[in-house]
Design a protein around this motif. Structure first.
Motif, PDB file in Angstrom:
ATOM      1  N   ILE A 620      -8.494  31.789  15.387  1.00 46.11           N
ATOM      2  CA  ILE A 620      -7.536  32.548  14.567  1.00 46.11           C
ATOM      3  C   ILE A 620      -6.265  32.573  15.358  1.00 46.11           C
ATOM      4  O   ILE A 620      -6.174  32.869  16.659  1.00 46.11           O
ATOM      5  N   LEU A 621      -5.332  32.027  14.554  1.00 44.82           N
ATOM      6  CA  LEU A 621      -4.018  31.783  15.031  1.00 44.82           C
ATOM      7  C   LEU A 621      -2.982  33.074  14.490  1.00 44.82           C
ATOM      8  O   LEU A 621      -3.208  33.255  13.117  1.00 44.82           O
ATOM      9  N   LYS A 622      -2.416  33.619  15.349  1.00 46.05           N
ATOM     10  CA  LYS A 622      -1.472  34.602  14.997  1.00 46.05           C
ATOM     11  C   LYS A 622       0.076  34.096  15.177  1.00 46.05           C
ATOM     12  O   LYS A 622       0.188  33.491  16.016  1.00 46.05           O
ATOM     13  N   GLY A 623       0.803  34.750  14.261  1.00 43.11           N
ATOM     14  CA  GLY A 623       2.506  34.735  14.661  1.00 43.11           C
ATOM     15  C   GLY A 623       2.983  33.643  14.148  1.00 43.11           C
ATOM     16  O   GLY A 623       4.386  33.795  14.071  1.00 43.11           O
ATOM     17  N   GLY A 624       2.664  32.600  13.866  1.00 38.46           N
ATOM     18  CA  GLY A 624       3.411  31.559  12.985  1.00 38.46           C
ATOM     19  C   GLY A 624       4.302  30.943  14.349  1.00 38.46           C
ATOM     20  O   GLY A 624       4.086  31.074  15.510  1.00 38.46           O
ATOM     21  N   SER A 625       4.816  29.728  13.815  1.00 40.43           N
ATOM     22  CA  SER A 625       5.681  28.979  14.975  1.00 40.43           C
ATOM     23  C   SER A 625       7.200  28.715  13.777  1.00 40.43           C
ATOM     24  O   SER A 625       7.479  28.941  12.858  1.00 40.43           O
ATOM     25  N   SER A 626       8.027  28.105  14.643  1.00 38.29           N
ATOM     26  CA  SER A 626       9.277  27.585  14.179  1.00 38.29           C
ATOM     27  C   SER A 626       9.212  26.367  13.448  1.00 38.29           C
ATOM     28  O   SER A 626      10.349  26.036  12.655  1.00 38.29           O
TER      29      SER A 626
END
Length: 669
Positions: A620-626
Motif C-alpha cells: 500500500i503506497l500513500k502520498g503520491g509523487s511529483s
C-alpha cells in the motif's frame, strides 16, 4: 486491456465492403460471422462463405508465407494459453528468490490439463510509477535478462511457448533511441521468448514483422483487440477472441475462416461463467486464454469449467492435425434443435465438435453422416464407442449432450484405430466419470492477510526528528484504492483490511489508534547513508538498489532529498536499524489528516503495509509523487486525496524499487 468501440466499427466497415449485407457479424468487436438463419439456407450460406474467402484473399494478394515458417509451426497447436503476472507467487518464490516454473505448470496441469503457451506480464499496472519503460521492467525481473532467459527455458523444457507484451502505449516513460519493434524483438531474442502480444493493438503492425526479419528471429505476433485490417492476418499468427455479446447460435471466427492456421485464444478475463467462451472456442476449434491472475486480482477458473477445459485439451492434443484443416466446416447439420456442430476433416479421419446452446439435456440421434464401409465412430467427449444406425446411404449417431454442454465425435477407418487413439479414449472415459454439472461453477475471492509489523520498543521521549502523534478513539478511517481496473469483481479488487471479510476497493472503519511517533520528513539520502555505513547493509537482490547513487553515495546537494530506489525490504532493514518501523496505512493517513508533519504528499510515494494472498503480494503506497507519466491513461495513477492509496504489486526487490518510492518511519510510545 481496454474495450474499443472504434475497433469494432473499423472491422465492421472493412468486412461489409466485401461481404454480402445479409451476412451479419457477431461479437463485441465483430470478429465473427453469424451462421445460417435456418437449415434450408445452409448450403447457400456455406457457398457464400467460401466465395468471400476466395475473393478476399485475391483482393488482398494474400500470402501464407509466415504460416509456413518452421520456427512458427507450433502456433496452430498452441491451444491453451494463459496470461500470468510475473509477480504471481506460483511463478516466483520471493522467499527462496527463485523462479518456480514447475510449480506453476504443475498446478494448472492438475486443475485443467496444462498449457501450450504462456504470456509473462511484468509491466501494467505498476508501469508509470516512475520513468522505467517496458524494457527496463523486463530487465529488472529477478536475475536480470539472464534470469529471465533461464525462466523462459524452464517453460520451454515443459513444451510451453512464452510470450511477452508489447506495451504499445508506453510512450511517456524513459525514451530510447531504438524503435519499439526493433527493441522488443531484440529483447525477445536475448531472452529466447517465442511471441509478442500487442496490448490494446488493433493488429500488430507490419514493422514488427520487418523487425523480426531484419534480426533473423521470427516471433509469433498476437494483438489484444480485433485485427482492423484483414491483410494483417498474414503476419498476425494469433489473436485474442473478445467474442462477448454472445448469440444463441455461435459465430464463426473471421480470422480462422480466412486462414485456418491462425490461432485464436478466446479471452474473457472477468467472467466467472465460462460456458459461452468455451462453447464458442470448441465450436471454432480454437484456443482459450485461461487468465486467472488479473493485475493481482484472482479469478480462478471454477471446477466445472476446469473439467471442461481438461476434456477439450485432451481432444485438441490427440488430433492436432485437424484443427487447422482448410476444409473445416462450421454449422455441420445436426438433428436436434440447439445443437451446433463443426466438422474438422483430415486424412483418413474427421472430428466433429458439438455444443448444446440449450439448457435442456439432449438425448438420442445427434448427427447424420454419409455411410462409409469399414468406419468406426466414437463419442470422444465420453470416451466410448458408438453403434451407428444405418439408414440407406446414411448413418445416424446417437449420444447424450447435457444442457449447455459439449460433445465430440471421431469418425475413422477401423483399421486406423491405434494404441494412441485407444489411450486418449481411455483418458476421456475416466474424465467422463465425473459429472461436470456436479462441480462448482463459483469462483470465490482469495483471502488476503496483512503482514505483521512488530511494535518497536517503547520510547518515553520524542526521538530526534520525530513528532508525537496522540492517540485517538473512534477515528473514521476511509480507504479508497485508485486501481484502474477490477470493479467487475468487487469482492476481489483492492485489499482486505484485517477487519474485513473480503478484499474491496474502498472501505470504511471506525477504529482506535494508540499514540506513536512519526518522522517529521521522509528518510533522506543522508540518513540512509548513515545506515549503510554503520550496518554495511547489502541486499541479496541488488538490481536498481540506490540506482541514482554513484560510488556508494548520493549526488552533491542531495543530502536532504528523500531516498528512493529502495525496496520494501530495504526500508524495513533501515527501520529495524533505527529502532523504528514502517507505519500502517491508517497511522499514515491519520497523521496526514490531523498533524503537522512534512512532505506527506506530492514528493515521493511512501511504503506502508503489505498484503498477501496465495498468488499475490502487494504494498500500500500513500502520498503520491511529483512524477506523472504522460501519454496514456494506463500508467500507474496518482492519488488526489489523503484517503486514497496505490496498490503496488510486489515481485522481488529489484523490480519493486522505483525512483519515486521512499518511506518514513514510526516508533511506538
Amino acid at each position: 486491456m481496454k474495450k474499443i468501440g472504434l475497433a469494432a466499427i473499423c472491422l465492421l466497415l472493412f468486412v461489409h465492403k466485401n461481404f454480402a449485407q445479409d451476412m451479419p457479424l457477431q461479437g463485441n468487436l465483430k470478429e465473427l460471422f453469424a451462421g445460417p438463419t435456418h437449415l434450408a439456407d445452409y448450403e447457400n450460406w456455406l457457398n457464400r462463405m467460401k466465395h468471400w474467402r476466395s475473393e478476399e484473399r485475391k483482393k488482398l494478394e494474400y500470402t501464407d508465407t509466415e504460416y509456413l515458417r518452421p520456427e512458427l509451426s507450433w502456433v496452430k497447436t498452441a491451444f491453451i494459453y494463459a496470461q500470468v503476472m510475473a509477480h504471481d507467487r506460483y511463478l516466483y518464490d520471493p522467499v527462496a528468490g527463485s523462479y518456480t516454473v514447475d510449480r506453476y505448470l504443475n498446478d494448472v496441469k492438475n486443475r485443467y490439463g496444462g498449457l501450450d503457451a504462456v504470456m509473462v506480464w511484468p509491466t501494467y499496472p505498476n508501469m508509470g510509477i516512475d520513468d522505467r519503460n517496458q524494457y527496463d521492467l523486463v530487465a529488472a525481473m529477478p536475475g536480470g535478462l539472464e534470469g529471465v532467459r533461464q525462466m523462459v527455458q524452464d517453460f520451454k523444457k515443459r513444451g510451453v511457448r512464452v510470450f511477452f507484451p508489447i506495451m504499445f502505449w508506453d510512450t511517456g516513460t524513459r525514451p530510447i533511441a531504438q524503435a519499439m519493434p526493433e527493441a522488443l524483438v531484440a529483447e525477445m531474442k536475448t531472452i529466447g521468448a517465442d511471441g509478442l502480444n500487442g496490448d490494446t493493438m488493433l493488429g500488430v503492425t507490419e514493422n514488427f514483422k520487418n523487425a523480426y526479419d531484419s534480426l533473423g528471429y521470427p516471433v509469433a505476433l498476437q494483438p489484444e483487440n480485433n485485427i482492423s485490417d484483414l491483410k494483417m492476418v498474414a503476419w498476425n499468427h494469433l489473436s485474442w477472441g473478445y467474442f462477448w455479446n454472445y448469440a444463441y447460435k455461435p459465430g464463426v471466427s473471421i480470422y480462422k475462416w480466412m486462414e485456418p492456421r491462425h490461432q485464436v485464444h478466446v479471452t474473457n478475463r472477468w467472467a466467472v461463467n465460462k460456458t459461452d467462451d468455451l462453447q464458442y472456442a470448441f465450436f471454432n476449434g480454437v484456443g482459450y486464454n485461461t487468465w486467472e491472475n488479473i493485475w493481482g486480482i484472482w479469478n480462478q477458473i471454477p471446477d466445472r469449467y476446469a473439467a471442461i477445459i481438461k476434456r477439450m485439451v485432451a481432444i485438441y492434443r490427440a488430433f492436432p492435425q485437424v484443427w487447422s484443416s482448410s476444409s473445416w466446416t462450421p454449422f455441420f447439420p445436426t438433428v436436434q434443435e440447439g445443437i451446433f456442430a463443426t466438422a474438422f476433416p483430415a486424412s483418413q479421419l474427421t472430428v466433429y465438435t458439438l455444443v448444446n446452446r440449450d439448457s435442456l439435456n439432449k438425448f438420442g440421434k445427434q448427427l447424420i453422416l454419409p455411410y462409409q464401409k469399414g468406419m468406426s465412430y466414437y463419442d470422444l467427449w465420453n470416451g466410448s464407442k458408438l453403434t451407428p444406425y444405418k439408414k440407406g446411404n446414411k448413418v445416424l449417431l446417437g449420444f447424450p449432450i447435457v444442457g449447455n454442454g459439449f460433445g465430440a465425435v471421431l469418425s475413422i477407418p477401423s483399421r486406423n484405430v491405434n494404441d494412441s487413439i485407444r489411450a486418449v479414449l481411455t483418458q476421456l472415459q475416466i474424465l467422463s466419470k465425473i459429472s461436470i454439472n456436479s462441480l462448482s461453477a463459483s469462483s470465490l475471492p482469495l483471502s488476503q492477510h496483512l503482514i505483521d509489523i512488530p511494535k518497536t520498543a517503547s520510547k518515553k521521549q520524542v526521538p530526534e526528528g520525530m513528532v508525537l502523534i496522540p492517540a485517538v478513539k473512534g477515528y473514521n478511517f476511509e480507504s479508497k484504492g485508485i486501481m484502474i481496473e477490477g470493479d467487475e469483481l468487487p469482492e476481489s479488487v483492492g485489499i482486505q483490511h484485517p477487519w474485513e471479510k473480503h478484499p474491496a476497493r474502498s472501505q470504511k472503519h471506525v477504529m482506535d489508534i494508540d499514540s506513536f511517533y512519526m518522522d517529521q520528513f521522509p528518510v533522506t539520502n543522508r540518513q540512509f547513508k548513515e545506515f549503510m555505513d554503520s550496518s554495511h547493509y547489502q541486499p541479496k537482490d541488488t538490481i536498481n538498489f540506490l540506482s541514482d547513487w554513484k560510488n556508494e553515495s548520493f549526488p552533491d546537494g542531495w543530502e536532504e532529498k528523500p531516498v528512493t530506489w529502495v525496496s520494501l525490504e530495504d526500508a524495513r532493514a533501515y527501520a529495524a536499524w533505527a529502532g523504528k518501523r514502517l507505519p500502517h496505512e491508517w497511522e499514515w493517513q491519520y497523521t496526514a489528516q490531523n498533524h503537522e508533519v512534512m512532505d506527506m504528499t506530492g514528493k515521493v510515494w511512501q511504503w506502508t503495509d503489505e498484503y498477501q494472498d496465495e498468488h499475490t503480494r502487494a504494498a500500500i503506497l500513500k502520498g503520491g509523487s511529483s512524477y506523472v507519466a504522460k501519454g496514456s491513461k494506463w500508467y500507474f495513477p496518482q492519488v488526489h486525496d489523503l484517503n486514497e492509496y496505490g496498490k503496488y504489486l510486489l515481485m522481488s526487490p529489484g523490480i519493486d524499487r522505483a525512483g519515486t518510492i521512499g518511506f518514513r518511519c514510526v516508533a511506538d510510545r
